[in-house]
Design a protein around this motif. Structure first.
Motif, PDB file in Angstrom:
ATOM      1  N   MET A 175      64.100  18.186 -12.903  1.00  0.00           N
ATOM      2  CA  MET A 175      65.442  18.322 -12.349  1.00  0.00           C
ATOM      3  C   MET A 175      66.406  17.275 -12.899  1.00  0.00           C
ATOM      4  O   MET A 175      67.620  17.467 -12.876  1.00  0.00           O
ATOM      5  CB  MET A 175      65.378  18.216 -10.817  1.00  0.00           C
ATOM      6  N   ASP A 176      65.865  16.160 -13.406  1.00  0.00           N
ATOM      7  CA  ASP A 176      66.705  15.086 -13.925  1.00  0.00           C
ATOM      8  C   ASP A 176      66.964  15.197 -15.425  1.00  0.00           C
ATOM      9  O   ASP A 176      67.640  14.343 -16.001  1.00  0.00           O
ATOM     10  CB  ASP A 176      66.054  13.730 -13.630  1.00  0.00           C
ATOM     11  N   GLU A 177      66.385  16.221 -16.045  1.00  0.00           N
ATOM     12  CA  GLU A 177      66.529  16.354 -17.496  1.00  0.00           C
ATOM     13  C   GLU A 177      67.689  17.274 -17.864  1.00  0.00           C
ATOM     14  O   GLU A 177      67.736  18.430 -17.445  1.00  0.00           O
ATOM     15  CB  GLU A 177      65.225  16.878 -18.111  1.00  0.00           C
ATOM     16  N   LYS A 178      68.610  16.763 -18.677  1.00  0.00           N
ATOM     17  CA  LYS A 178      69.735  17.592 -19.126  1.00  0.00           C
ATOM     18  C   LYS A 178      69.269  18.638 -20.142  1.00  0.00           C
ATOM     19  O   LYS A 178      69.729  19.771 -20.133  1.00  0.00           O
ATOM     20  CB  LYS A 178      70.822  16.706 -19.720  1.00  0.00           C
ATOM     21  N   TRP A 179      68.361  18.234 -21.029  1.00  0.00           N
ATOM     22  CA  TRP A 179      67.781  19.191 -21.982  1.00  0.00           C
ATOM     23  C   TRP A 179      66.388  19.503 -21.445  1.00  0.00           C
ATOM     24  O   TRP A 179      65.412  18.843 -21.766  1.00  0.00           O
ATOM     25  CB  TRP A 179      67.716  18.593 -23.378  1.00  0.00           C
ATOM     26  N   GLN A 180      66.326  20.515 -20.622  1.00  0.00           N
ATOM     27  CA  GLN A 180      65.084  20.814 -19.906  1.00  0.00           C
ATOM     28  C   GLN A 180      64.146  21.633 -20.785  1.00  0.00           C
ATOM     29  O   GLN A 180      64.541  22.672 -21.306  1.00  0.00           O
ATOM     30  CB  GLN A 180      65.417  21.588 -18.631  1.00  0.00           C
ATOM     31  N   PRO A 181      62.909  21.170 -20.949  1.00  0.00           N
ATOM     32  CA  PRO A 181      61.962  21.924 -21.782  1.00  0.00           C
ATOM     33  C   PRO A 181      61.440  23.172 -21.069  1.00  0.00           C
ATOM     34  O   PRO A 181      61.492  23.272 -19.838  1.00  0.00           O
ATOM     35  CB  PRO A 181      60.831  20.920 -21.987  1.00  0.00           C
ATOM     36  N   ALA A 182      60.964  24.107 -21.851  1.00  0.00           N
ATOM     37  CA  ALA A 182      60.219  25.234 -21.278  1.00  0.00           C
ATOM     38  C   ALA A 182      58.866  24.684 -20.837  1.00  0.00           C
ATOM     39  O   ALA A 182      58.301  23.799 -21.492  1.00  0.00           O
ATOM     40  CB  ALA A 182      60.023  26.332 -22.320  1.00  0.00           C
ATOM     41  N   VAL A 183      58.350  25.170 -19.718  1.00  0.00           N
ATOM     42  CA  VAL A 183      57.113  24.583 -19.193  1.00  0.00           C
ATOM     43  C   VAL A 183      56.112  25.646 -18.751  1.00  0.00           C
ATOM     44  O   VAL A 183      56.480  26.782 -18.426  1.00  0.00           O
ATOM     45  CB  VAL A 183      57.398  23.638 -17.997  1.00  0.00           C
TER      46      VAL A 183
END
Length: 355
Positions: A175-183
């Motif tokens: 939730m804190d990542e601006k560039w959120q990875p696929a998981v």
């Protein structure tokens, strides 16, 4: 751990002030339960506070639970838990055995992944409670260029208080990542053929070193309130199936193996039979030579090295037991690492191919 960071480069045609972007890679993030930083009072209190404040672990109303936890439990339990940790502490490396073993597992999986995928994969580990935190390791992977992350809770069976809370913390970190990875997250693997094979081999190896075959193999799983089972948690059923699959692989019958549950906490009824009581019953009924294995733990920890190998062993011997053998967790045994790597590669399908 594989340092998969590489020199970051600015995208082609980007402006001069555009931030450099690291080479894209896949992250494999192992997750274990956690460990205090030390066994002193304040280290233990911080760790136990985080652990026992998790609503997945203790789901009582905070209005009732937190005063009891803060004013009663955390004034006393850090001393007793600290003494238990001190009895098993890895003094040479100034860390708990769980930390040492998780590092070893990570190193072994890193080596296997690097051999197949080169620098396309970054392997690391985190702890649900304590350090290194899940959030810090997600941040590290994103900064290193991981655009896809496979999250691997090291729990063979699914349970709300283990794999589910680990996943919760992982998703909170995202939730804190601006560039959120696929998981992706790895499913329960209690019935994976290679895991069962690794478990069976550990039993066969241990038995081969004994002069007399034990009368009973006790499969001791971490306990949980019976209420959780009735509310739909699959853990109890998966533990029972885990034992059955191990029994079938060993070619045994029900007189040679049983399922029990340890680490009872609080006043409500937990899953039965309780290990500490059942081993005493076995001794009293004439089974004087037993072995105990802990299939719910991927790594030896306080619940195995201290609780099983000291408290539960003492209960057995006080009831007349004569020979008690603890079979270590799979830890970084080659068959275990092979099983984990096989599951990891299955879950990474479509993400990358061997180098």
């Amino acid at each position: 751990m594989l340092d998969a960071t590489s020199t970051a480069t600015r995208p082609v045609h980007a402006a001069a002030d555009h931030p450099a972007i690291p080479k894209e890679k896949i992250g494999i993030l192992l997750a274990n339960l956690g460990t205090p930083d030390n066994y002193d009072y304040w280290s233990m209190r911080r760790y136990l506070n985080e652990f026992l404040s998790d609503r997945r672990v203790i789901d009582y109303s905070p209005w009732l639970w937190q005063p009891l936890l803060q004013l009663v439990i955390l004034t006393k339990r850090p001393f007793t838990s600290g003494a238990a940790y001190k009895s098993i502490w890895n003094e040479e490396q100034s860390e708990s055995p769980l930390m040492t073993i998780t590092k070893d597992q990570t190193a072994a999986i890193t080596e296997a992944m690097k051999g197949k995928y080169g620098d396309k994969v970054m392997v690391d580990f985190c702890m649900r409670y304590g350090n290194p935190s899940t959030k810090s390791k997600v941040r590290k992977m994103v900064e290193a260029g991981c655009r896809r992350i496979l999250f691997v809770p090291l729990y063979p069976q699914q349970a709300g208080a283990t794999s589910a809370t680990a996943n919760d913390e992982f998703f909170r970190a995202l939730m804190d990542e601006k560039w959120q990875p696929a998981v992706r997250t790895i499913p329960a693997y209690f019935d994976h053929p290679k895991y069962i094979e690794a478990l069976a081999k550990s039993v066969e190896t241990a038995y081969a070193q004994l002069e007399t075959k034990p009368d009973m193999l006790v499969c001791s799983y971490h306990g949980m309130p019976k209420r959780y089972l009735l509310e739909g948690d699959p853990y109890h059923c998966q533990c029972q199936k885990n034992t059955r699959l191990l029994k079938e692989r060993l070619g045994w019958d029900d007189t040679q193996i049983c399922t029990t549950f340890q680490s009872v906490f609080g006043s409500e009824e937990w899953l039965r039979p309780y290990t500490v009581e059942h081993v005493a019953h076995l001794a009293e009924s004439g089974k004087k030579n037993i072995a105990v294995i802990a299939p719910a733990f991927a790594s030896d920890c306080i619940e195995t090295l201290e609780e099983i190998n000291e408290e539960i062993k003492e209960s057995f011997e006080e009831a007349g037991g004569e020979r008690f053998t603890y079979i270590p967790c799979l830890n970084d045994q080659p068959a275990h690492i092979e099983a984990l790597c096989d599951m990891i590669e299955t879950e990474m399908q479509g993400w990358l191919v061997p180098a």
